[in-house]
Design an enzyme around this catalytic site. Sequence first.
Site, PDB file in Angstrom:
ATOM      1  N   GLY A   1       0.775  -1.238   0.000  1.00 33.58           N
ATOM      2  CA  GLY A   1       0.000   0.000   0.000  1.00 33.58           C
ATOM      3  C   GLY A   1       0.800   1.278   0.000  1.00 33.58           C
ATOM      4  O   GLY A   1       0.217   2.370   0.065  1.00 33.58           O
TER       5      GLY A   1
ATOM      6  N   GLU B   1       4.514  -6.564   1.112  1.00 32.14           N
ATOM      7  CA  GLU B   1       3.934  -6.845  -0.203  1.00 32.14           C
ATOM      8  C   GLU B   1       3.875  -5.591  -1.073  1.00 32.14           C
ATOM      9  O   GLU B   1       2.796  -5.172  -1.501  1.00 32.14           O
ATOM     10  CB  GLU B   1       2.512  -7.406  -0.036  1.00 32.14           C
ATOM     11  CG  GLU B   1       2.425  -8.675   0.787  1.00 32.14           C
ATOM     12  CD  GLU B   1       0.988  -9.018   1.143  1.00 32.14           C
ATOM     13  OE1 GLU B   1       0.073  -8.266   0.745  1.00 32.14           O
ATOM     14  OE2 GLU B   1       0.779 -10.025   1.832  1.00 32.14           O
ATOM     15  N   PRO B   2       5.000  -4.971  -1.368  1.00 26.97           N
ATOM     16  CA  PRO B   2       4.954  -3.771  -2.217  1.00 26.97           C
ATOM     17  C   PRO B   2       4.608  -4.131  -3.655  1.00 26.97           C
ATOM     18  O   PRO B   2       5.082  -5.133  -4.193  1.00 26.97           O
ATOM     19  CB  PRO B   2       6.386  -3.216  -2.114  1.00 26.97           C
ATOM     20  CG  PRO B   2       7.223  -4.445  -1.883  1.00 26.97           C
ATOM     21  CD  PRO B   2       6.378  -5.343  -1.020  1.00 26.97           C
ATOM     22  N   GLY B   3       3.792  -3.347  -4.276  1.00 27.83           N
ATOM     23  CA  GLY B   3       3.461  -3.540  -5.681  1.00 27.83           C
ATOM     24  C   GLY B   3       3.652  -2.241  -6.425  1.00 27.83           C
ATOM     25  O   GLY B   3       4.678  -2.003  -7.070  1.00 27.83           O
ATOM     26  N   ARG B   4       2.665  -1.352  -6.277  1.00 33.01           N
ATOM     27  CA  ARG B   4       2.718  -0.036  -6.906  1.00 33.01           C
ATOM     28  C   ARG B   4       4.039   0.680  -6.610  1.00 33.01           C
ATOM     29  O   ARG B   4       4.631   1.308  -7.486  1.00 33.01           O
ATOM     30  CB  ARG B   4       1.551   0.800  -6.371  1.00 33.01           C
ATOM     31  CG  ARG B   4       1.426   2.186  -6.944  1.00 33.01           C
ATOM     32  CD  ARG B   4       0.433   3.020  -6.127  1.00 33.01           C
ATOM     33  NE  ARG B   4      -0.790   2.317  -5.814  1.00 33.01           N
ATOM     34  CZ  ARG B   4      -1.914   2.426  -6.509  1.00 33.01           C
ATOM     35  NH1 ARG B   4      -1.963   3.216  -7.561  1.00 33.01           N
ATOM     36  NH2 ARG B   4      -3.005   1.759  -6.135  1.00 33.01           N
TER      37      ARG B   4
ATOM     38  N   ARG C   1      -7.187   3.812 -14.901  1.00 32.83           N
ATOM     39  CA  ARG C   1      -7.192   4.471 -13.598  1.00 32.83           C
ATOM     40  C   ARG C   1      -7.900   5.833 -13.594  1.00 32.83           C
ATOM     41  O   ARG C   1      -8.676   6.105 -12.683  1.00 32.83           O
ATOM     42  CB  ARG C   1      -5.763   4.633 -13.054  1.00 32.83           C
ATOM     43  CG  ARG C   1      -5.063   3.314 -12.742  1.00 32.83           C
ATOM     44  CD  ARG C   1      -3.741   3.530 -12.000  1.00 32.83           C
ATOM     45  NE  ARG C   1      -3.983   3.990 -10.649  1.00 32.83           N
ATOM     46  CZ  ARG C   1      -3.799   5.220 -10.221  1.00 32.83           C
ATOM     47  NH1 ARG C   1      -3.365   6.162 -11.061  1.00 32.83           N
ATOM     48  NH2 ARG C   1      -4.044   5.545  -8.975  1.00 32.83           N
TER      49      ARG C   1
ATOM     50  N   TYR D   1     -10.951   5.698 -11.116  1.00 26.50           N
ATOM     51  CA  TYR D   1     -10.722   6.316  -9.817  1.00 26.50           C
ATOM     52  C   TYR D   1     -10.638   7.843  -9.860  1.00 26.50           C
ATOM     53  O   TYR D   1     -10.312   8.464  -8.840  1.00 26.50           O
ATOM     54  CB  TYR D   1      -9.395   5.818  -9.210  1.00 26.50           C
ATOM     55  CG  TYR D   1      -9.223   4.335  -9.128  1.00 26.50           C
ATOM     56  CD1 TYR D   1     -10.137   3.535  -8.447  1.00 26.50           C
ATOM     57  CD2 TYR D   1      -8.128   3.716  -9.712  1.00 26.50           C
ATOM     58  CE1 TYR D   1      -9.952   2.167  -8.357  1.00 26.50           C
ATOM     59  CE2 TYR D   1      -7.938   2.338  -9.629  1.00 26.50           C
ATOM     60  CZ  TYR D   1      -8.859   1.576  -8.947  1.00 26.50           C
ATOM     61  OH  TYR D   1      -8.670   0.221  -8.863  1.00 26.50           O
TER      62      TYR D   1
ATOM     63  N   CYS E   1     -15.623   5.451 -27.192  1.00 20.94           N
ATOM     64  CA  CYS E   1     -16.947   6.097 -27.194  1.00 20.94           C
ATOM     65  C   CYS E   1     -17.569   6.105 -25.802  1.00 20.94           C
ATOM     66  O   CYS E   1     -18.611   5.479 -25.548  1.00 20.94           O
ATOM     67  CB  CYS E   1     -17.866   5.404 -28.196  1.00 20.94           C
ATOM     68  SG  CYS E   1     -17.347   5.659 -29.899  1.00 20.94           S
TER      69      CYS E   1
END
Length: 442
Positions: free
Chosen positions: A260, A295-298, A334, A338, A364
């Site tokens: 996170g 658990e790093p991702g981003r 994204r 978001y 469209c």
Amino acid sequence: MFSPLAPRWMGRLLFPGMPIMIASSDSHAVETVFDGVDPHALAQAVGTPCYVYSAATIRHRIASLATALRSRPATLCYAVKANPSFAVLQLMAAEGVGADIVSEGEMWRALRAGIPAGRIVFSGVGKQDREILAALDAGISRFNVESADELASLQRLASERGRVAHAAVRVNPDVDALTHAKISTGKSENKFGVSIDEARRWFAGSGSLSHVRLDGLHVHIGSQIVDVAPFRLAIGRVGDLWRELVAAGHAIRSIDVGGGLGVRYRASDRAVDMAGYVSAIREALTGFDGALLLEPGRYLVAEAGVLLTRVLRVKQGDERQFLVLDAAMNDLARPSLYDAWHDIVPLHETPRSMQVYDVVGPVCETGDTFAREREMEACRPGDLVAILGAGAYGASMASTYNSRPLAAEVMVENGRYAVVRRRQTFDEMIAGEQPANDWQIA
């Protein structure tokens, strides 16, 4: 190492930690490079839209996180969902990084890329029996269990296989991550994990589990978190539970503090206070000598990627001026999903006057909008533009909506590039489809 100078119109370097854009002393003679690769030549060779990932920047992020954690070493398990590119996973494997998976497909990718099963943890609220069996057969390190039903399934399936599964209870600490509602996972109203009271009951009854060793705790409260306070509160609650469980005679061999960690999507964003984050872990888990997992991702890949796209046309409306790109919401969801901000940078060779645009794609949908009322240098049809911070949840969330083939993906490093996923062809896009000729009765 490239010069850290950036053109006055940039405002920031595209790949933080590994400067990739340089300018001559003459502000009207600007050279633009991605890790030594000319993006104009790259776009000409590969086409647009295409994703470009900096291998050097990913390695830099891994090393910087490991350095920050040097006082409390941890196992990094990359959140595959952020960017499951096979080339990215191979890079993670080469750097000794494990994997946090949420599906059998992600496990298959991670194993095939060379990440050892012993460095893979399986998260997610909806693990299917076949996925659990596949993970048991592969010998993954640990299951992060999110419901009583899942725990019962794991016990049953491990018994059938004659295996003992290591499991951690995912605790929902009821902490507001202060992030977007759609990526908040640690509040009691969210679908993830179980309450601390339920976790206590699990451990109290764990003696009846013949084929599950419940010996870990897991917490993950959301994504794109830049304030340390929610981390401190959530990990603190897990730390209190750990001490309570140990006092009751339960062995806790691993604590997974999730991921996170937030990144900078615009020049004015503040990055997460890494020193404060590590301090929060150290303080909450003082005395814990078991395995610590992150658990790093981003955090590892977002700022290592850009989406290269060309201007199709500039459309003057009655109220707004639209910059129409060849990239669309199917390529990068994204902003439409978001309302997420991504810096958008025209890659001009000489400075131009500033204009205000709504930056949109050709799909469209009115939601096919990357930015509204965004001020940037004036653009013309054919100009190359980079959408920054696209290395996470970009290609991984892409679709073929409007029958638009998936974009190519490219990795760059030290003046070289490699296509790591070729642009999808129309034939490949419909490869799994067939006429309704083979009629059967169910």
